[in-house]
Structure formats: structure tokens, C-alpha cells
Design a protein around this motif. Structure first.
Motif, short mmCIF file in Angstrom:
data_model
loop_
_atom_site.label_atom_id
_atom_site.label_comp_id
_atom_site.label_asym_id
_atom_site.label_seq_id
_atom_site.Cartn_x
_atom_site.Cartn_y
_atom_site.Cartn_z
N ILE A 83 25.95 51.13 -0.10
CA ILE A 83 27.17 50.90 -1.05
C ILE A 83 27.01 49.45 -1.17
O ILE A 83 27.60 48.68 -0.78
CB ILE A 83 28.31 51.30 -0.48
N ASN A 84 26.84 49.01 -2.62
CA ASN A 84 26.71 47.61 -2.87
C ASN A 84 28.00 47.45 -3.87
O ASN A 84 28.40 48.47 -4.33
CB ASN A 84 25.44 47.22 -3.40
N PRO A 85 28.33 46.18 -4.43
CA PRO A 85 29.36 46.11 -5.06
C PRO A 85 29.43 46.77 -6.40
O PRO A 85 30.28 47.35 -7.28
CB PRO A 85 29.49 44.61 -5.24
N GLU A 86 28.25 47.00 -6.88
CA GLU A 86 28.01 47.59 -8.31
C GLU A 86 28.47 49.21 -8.10
O GLU A 86 29.21 49.90 -9.00
CB GLU A 86 26.83 47.43 -8.83
N ILE A 87 27.80 49.75 -6.81
CA ILE A 87 28.15 51.13 -6.68
C ILE A 87 29.65 50.93 -6.41
O ILE A 87 30.26 52.38 -7.04
CB ILE A 87 27.52 51.47 -5.39
#
Length: 216
Positions: A83-87
Motif C-alpha cells: 500500500i503506497n500513498p497513491e493506492i
């Protein structure tokens, strides 16, 4: 590269794929379509005696969609995460559109467990869960499967089969079988918040597969 939007995510789920980043710091999003897919049969959730007692004790509070962002952030709060910031932003967008939901477990004012996922038709695509107390994620899944059954869902996609999910009744099916089940679920309707639904501890604790009687 095509920009990933909440609308594109929905198209991906409908096609049988889901997004992941390589790590928290990986700016790229990859589409995944596993050869073997994990699913949790909604009539086969395993509730052990110890979990049933935990549910009936009712000393934790259950809510839905009260703290969606906090649940996703808690799911990503681990050494390695996809889970990255975009996700995170994309799923917040889906939640705002009514296609992503969370179920929270509270101990007083403390968020101690939860799960979130995406809904399309009669399919629930489970994304991630977390636990800050023993059995909190199991209890979250018990309440979630009870809710999904009541709402008329036909498919609970867990993406991958882990030992933890297998102990709760999840199984692994082929990609082809998954796509067949997905098509049937997308042709049906379901409600995450069915009218008149009440998640009382007693029916939740007895609604799973009673064939498992020992502790998990």
C-alpha cells in the motif's frame, strides 16, 4: 503509462485483476491476476469455540465505514507493505464513491482491528486486514462474512490464500474457476448495508461452520 483512477480500479476488479505496489516507496502500481486465487466461502467461515466466546463477550464494538482511512493506514503500518500513498488515495476515492468499505473493531476509543475491501455487484474483494489485539482480525472477518451473507453477496475474494485465512475456512481455486464465480457475482446485486441489518453477537458467533470446534 495510463494513470490509475478509481474508475480504472473498478474496471480492473470487474476483469478479475487487482492492484499492488512493490513496496511503500514504489511509485508504480502493478495489476495482479494470480494463477491460484483465494476465496472465503460465505457459508464456510470457521468459528472456533474460543472465537465464539470472544464474540459473545461483546467487549469490543463493531462499526462500518466509520474510520476507513485509519483502517487502510493501519493495514499498511508494517515493515513491508504493497500500500503506497497513491493506492491509499485511490481507495479513499472508491470509498467516497460508495464502492469501498471498512469494518472496524474498537476497544473503547482505540481501533484494535479491521478489514477493508471493494464491492461490485455481489462480489466483495477483500484487500487487507490488521489486528492490534489477539483475535481482533478474526472477529472482524466473522462480522464481515455475517454481513455479506445478510446482504446477498455471492463471492468473497481474498486474493491469496494464507495460513491464517485457511484456518478460518478460505480455500484456493483456479484462475478459470475464479473468473466463472466472478461473472456470476457481477451479474447479481448485493448490499453492504442491507435494510434492517443488525450484527448482534449471538447470531454472529453461531453463523459460521460449526464443524471446527477446537481453538484456532
Amino acid at each position: 503509462m495510463t494513470k490509475v483512477t478509481p474508475e480504472l480500479l473498478l474496471h480492473g476488479y470487474a476483469a478479475g485483476v487487482f492492484p499492488m505496489a512493490g513496496s511503500r516507496d514504489d511509485p508504480d502500481i502493478h495489476w495482479v491476476d494470480p494463477r491460484r486465487r483465494g476465496v472465503l466461502p460465505l457459508d464456510g467461515f470457521h468459528i472456533s469455540r474460543s472465537l465464539a466466546r470472544r464474540i459473545r463477550r461483546a467487549d469490543w464494538q463493531i462499526t462500518t465505514d466509520r474510520a476507513f482511512r485509519a483502517v487502510v493506514e493501519a493495514c499498511s503500518d508494517r515493515p513491508e507493505t504493497w500500500i503506497n500513498p497513491e493506492i491509499l488515495d485511490l481507495y479513499l476515492g472508491l470509498a467516497g464513491m460508495g464502492f469501498a468499505h471498512s469494518l472496524e473493531v474498537w476497544e473503547g476509543e482505540d481501533l484494535v482491528g479491521g478489514v477493508y475491501g471493494v464491492t461490485l455487484g455481489a462480489a466483495f474483494f477483500g484487500e487487507s486486514m490488521f489486528s492490534r489485539r489477539r483475535d481482533a482480525s478474526k472477529l472482524a472477518l466473522a462480522y464481515l462474512t455475517h454481513r455479506l451473507r445478510a446482504g446477498g453477496f455471492r463471492l468473497f475474494d481474498t486474493q491469496f490464500l494464507t495460513a491464517h485465512l485457511a484456518s478460518l475456512g478460505a480455500v484456493e481455486i483456479s484462475r478459470a474457476e475464479y473468473h466463472r464465480r466472478l461473472r456470476r457475482a457481477l451479474d447479481s446485486e448485493a448490499a453492504f448495508d442491507p435494510p434492517g441489518y443488525s450484527a448482534d453477537p449471538s447470531p454472529v458467533s453461531s453463523s459460521g461452520d460449526s464443524s471446527v470446534s477446537g481453538g484456532v
